[in-house]
Design a protein around this motif. Structure first.
Motif, PDB file in Angstrom:
ATOM      1  N   ARG A 104       0.845  -1.024   0.100  1.00 51.43           N
ATOM      2  CA  ARG A 104      -0.209   0.106  -0.013  1.00 51.43           C
ATOM      3  C   ARG A 104       0.741   1.121   0.089  1.00 51.43           C
ATOM      4  N   ILE A 105       1.855   1.302   0.783  1.00 50.65           N
ATOM      5  CA  ILE A 105       2.781   2.504   0.765  1.00 50.65           C
ATOM      6  C   ILE A 105       3.319   2.724  -0.631  1.00 50.65           C
ATOM      7  N   GLU A 106       3.858   1.622  -1.406  1.00 50.66           N
ATOM      8  CA  GLU A 106       4.348   1.583  -2.678  1.00 50.66           C
ATOM      9  C   GLU A 106       3.209   2.136  -3.629  1.00 50.66           C
TER      10      GLU A 106
ATOM     11  N   PRO B 172       6.677  11.689   2.307  1.00 52.90           N
ATOM     12  CA  PRO B 172       7.622  11.054   3.048  1.00 52.90           C
ATOM     13  C   PRO B 172       7.022  10.336   4.342  1.00 52.90           C
ATOM     14  N   LEU B 173       7.786   9.319   4.673  1.00 50.42           N
ATOM     15  CA  LEU B 173       7.420   8.796   6.132  1.00 50.42           C
ATOM     16  C   LEU B 173       8.734   9.055   7.025  1.00 50.42           C
TER      17      LEU B 173
ATOM     18  N   PHE C  14      12.931   1.582  -0.181  1.00 48.17           N
ATOM     19  CA  PHE C  14      12.436   3.305  -0.395  1.00 48.17           C
ATOM     20  C   PHE C  14      13.255   3.392  -1.499  1.00 48.17           C
ATOM     21  N   GLN C  15      14.405   3.160  -1.454  1.00 44.38           N
ATOM     22  CA  GLN C  15      15.122   3.965  -2.604  1.00 44.38           C
ATOM     23  C   GLN C  15      14.910   3.522  -4.121  1.00 44.38           C
ATOM     24  N   GLU C  16      14.597   1.932  -4.229  1.00 49.28           N
ATOM     25  CA  GLU C  16      14.140   1.544  -5.299  1.00 49.28           C
ATOM     26  C   GLU C  16      12.948   2.073  -5.971  1.00 49.28           C
ATOM     27  N   ARG C  17      12.169   2.435  -5.011  1.00 44.63           N
ATOM     28  CA  ARG C  17      10.792   3.037  -5.271  1.00 44.63           C
ATOM     29  C   ARG C  17      10.683   4.787  -5.484  1.00 44.63           C
ATOM     30  N   ARG C  18      11.872   5.195  -5.089  1.00 36.22           N
ATOM     31  CA  ARG C  18      11.977   6.552  -5.243  1.00 36.22           C
ATOM     32  C   ARG C  18      10.784   7.229  -4.123  1.00 36.22           C
ATOM     33  N   LEU C  19      10.849   6.763  -2.904  1.00 37.09           N
ATOM     34  CA  LEU C  19      10.296   7.132  -1.844  1.00 37.09           C
ATOM     35  C   LEU C  19      11.084   7.780  -0.862  1.00 37.09           C
TER      36      LEU C  19
ATOM     37  N   PHE D 247      22.215   7.079   1.795  1.00 38.38           N
ATOM     38  CA  PHE D 247      21.034   7.142   1.002  1.00 38.38           C
ATOM     39  C   PHE D 247      20.498   8.512   0.663  1.00 38.38           C
ATOM     40  N   HIS D 248      21.473   9.453   0.767  1.00 39.14           N
ATOM     41  CA  HIS D 248      21.132  11.052   0.537  1.00 39.14           C
ATOM     42  C   HIS D 248      21.695  11.450  -0.897  1.00 39.14           C
ATOM     43  N   LYS D 249      21.195  10.842  -1.824  1.00 42.88           N
ATOM     44  CA  LYS D 249      21.795  11.304  -3.211  1.00 42.88           C
ATOM     45  C   LYS D 249      20.582  11.196  -4.211  1.00 42.88           C
ATOM     46  N   GLY D 250      21.121  11.860  -5.621  1.00 42.83           N
ATOM     47  CA  GLY D 250      20.274  11.937  -6.464  1.00 42.83           C
ATOM     48  C   GLY D 250      18.938  13.017  -6.294  1.00 42.83           C
ATOM     49  N   ASP D 251      18.073  13.179  -7.418  1.00 41.72           N
ATOM     50  CA  ASP D 251      17.242  14.112  -7.159  1.00 41.72           C
ATOM     51  C   ASP D 251      16.077  14.000  -6.102  1.00 41.72           C
ATOM     52  N   VAL D 252      16.004  12.644  -5.570  1.00 43.21           N
ATOM     53  CA  VAL D 252      14.705  12.466  -4.772  1.00 43.21           C
ATOM     54  C   VAL D 252      15.588  11.721  -3.800  1.00 43.21           C
ATOM     55  N   PRO D 253      16.347  12.193  -2.723  1.00 44.90           N
ATOM     56  CA  PRO D 253      17.177  11.622  -2.055  1.00 44.90           C
ATOM     57  C   PRO D 253      16.260  10.792  -0.859  1.00 44.90           C
ATOM     58  N   THR D 254      16.527   9.503  -0.779  1.00 46.30           N
ATOM     59  CA  THR D 254      15.765   8.488   0.024  1.00 46.30           C
ATOM     60  C   THR D 254      15.690   9.202   1.355  1.00 46.30           C
ATOM     61  N   VAL D 255      16.979   9.476   2.106  1.00 44.71           N
ATOM     62  CA  VAL D 255      16.859   9.991   3.349  1.00 44.71           C
ATOM     63  C   VAL D 255      17.105  11.400   3.053  1.00 44.71           C
TER      64      VAL D 255
END
Ligand code: SF4
Length: 446
Positions: free
Chosen positions: A144-146, A152-153, A184-189, A217-225
């Motif tokens: 459901r989250i996906e 963000p959570l 989370f990272q794989e799903r860009r959440l 995990f803080h990288k890319g345009d949507v950092p996971t953390v």
């Protein structure tokens, strides 16, 4: 894990906003929504999702228990204008951990049952920013989250080393945090993280490791953390004697500040962002200067006590122009935790520079929790009653609303503002933020 399979209850309406579609249709408080387009909403998330349709066929139960079919046509993005008694129409997802530092377990016995209730519900995290641990979710909730992209959570990480996190949460399921972050990272959440530092357990090299792991995990345009808050463990006199916890001393606070500041410098170089922030309490315990406004960027962890003092001081300096030169004579008692007594002196001075206005700061510690240094948000009704009883409180008490649970009218010990006002025989003015503080001081009450 205690996942409730209880049935979904109809969503009870508590407020119908004026001039809304719902008021036009004739909804009234006490009505309850059973289904929307044939689906029973589990929570506000479902409700908002289902209401995004342009045509809504609603099954509604009125206060007398009679079922009505209501059809509504609207633009897809128009809100119906309804408020509900709760965000969850099924049961809360409960916590399955046994953290020794749990504040719920550090309360006095004998209070109302709901004060001891431990939730760990991703839906409240998504809706209100409460922290969860991810240790109690079955596959269907992950799905459901996906699917609904609930991001963000807010995740209580505490430590990334599996054995250490298992020890901190006292839960063998707690060791999967890095795999979960990968998910989370794989799903860009995204998530915001917090680390509650317990001296001798997850400080020092462990804290450094945790922050470095989270930063990976803080990288890319949507950092996971997206951000991390580092918070000192809070202990009360009701904690069990066998909890292995050590209070944070001034020396420990200075050490943690030094560790995190050194990492912050590296993060700023690498990411252009501080990324991991220290809660205000570290600086209060250490007796150190608070960081400047710019260091907090857009205050991503403000609800976790990160930057709230600096923000308050900053907002006051901007709003001070609202202060008149003079007011009719009046006197107030401004109650705060003794941890912020020094930091708020310039504000007190400025308030008292208004002719006719006399504000006395009453900086209290909490006998209720057994703390000698207390942040404002932890003061209870009993603390105020004990310390203010019999004192000349002037025309009333200016009460920071941060002391009240979910901004309602109850203190953490369950006393209501009305009860306290009656016992102290003094009006109490809850103030939410700087503008309300100023307005409460200058507003005419004739
Ligand atoms: S996860 Fe939260 S509610 Fe549950 S035991 Fe730990 S601190 Fe308490």
């Amino acid at each position: 894990m205690i996942m409730s399979e209880l049935a979904i209850r109809p969503a009870r309406i508590t407020k119908v906003l004026p001039d809304s579609i719902a008021s036009e249709v004739g909804f009234t408080p006490g009505d309850a929504i059973v289904a929307i387009n044939g689906t029973r909403p589990r929570d506000l998330i479902d409700y908002q999702f289902l209401c995004a349709d342009e045509v809504l066929e609603m099954e509604v139960l009125d206060a007398k228990g009679i079922t009505h079919q209501v059809e509504i046509e609207k633009d897809y993005d128009t809100d119906l204008g309804l408020e509900f008694e709760t965000a969850l129409f099924d049961a809360l997802i409960q916590c399955n951990n046994h953290c020794p530092f749990c504040f719920i377990d550090q309360q006095p016995p004998g209070k109302r049952e709901s004060l001891y209730f431990k939730d760990d519900d991703y839906r409240l995290s998504f809706l209100y920013g409460s922290y969860l641990t991810l240790t109690n979710l079955p596959p269907r909730e992950w799905q459901r989250i996906e699917q609904m992209r609930l991001s963000p959570l807010y995740v209580s990480v505490h430590a990334t080393e599996p054995e250490l996190r298992i020890r901190l949460l006292k839960n063998p399921r707690a060791g999967q945090i890095l795999t979960q972050l990968q998910w989370f990272q794989e799903r860009r959440l995204q998530i915001h993280a917090q680390v509650v530092v317990c001296p001798g357990i997850n400080d020092g090299v462990h804290l450094e490791q945790t922050l470095r792991d989270l930063a990976s995990f803080h990288k890319g345009d949507v950092p996971t953390v997206a951000s991390v808050a580092v918070v000192p463990v809070g202990l009360t006199k009701f904690r069990p004697p066998t909890d292995e916890l050590i209070p944070v001393t001034q020396e420990k606070a200075l050490e943690v500040i030094a560790t995190v500041r050194s990492l912050q410098t590296q993060f700023r170089e690498k990411f252009g962002s501080t990324f991991a922030w220290l809660a205000d309490e570290w600086f209060l315990i250490a007796g150190a200067e608070l960081p400047t406004t710019s260091e907090y960027e857009d205050y991503p962890q403000i609800d976790n006590g990160v930057g709230s003092i600096r923000q308050f001081i900053q907002e006051f300096s901007q709003a001070a122009e609202l202060l008149p030169v003079s007011v009719k004579p009046r006197k107030f008692t401004w109650v705060v935790g003794n941890a912020v007594e020094l930091a708020f002196q310039p504000i007190l001075k400025q308030l008292n520079s208004v002719e006719g206005l006399e504000v006395s700061m009453c900086a209290l510690s909490s006998t209720y929790w057994g703390q000698s240094i207390t942040v404002t948000g932890l003061l209870t009704g009993e603390d105020l009653l004990q310390k203010l009883h019999g004192k000349n409180l002037g025309d009333g008490i200016l009460l920071p609303a941060v002391m009240l649970k979910n901004d309602d009218s109850r203190f953490l010990d369950d006393m209501t503002v009305e009860e306290l006002a009656g016992l102290l025989k003094t009006p109490i003015f809850p103030v939410r933020g700087v503008v309300e503080l100023i307005e409460s001081c200058i507003k005419s009450r004739d």
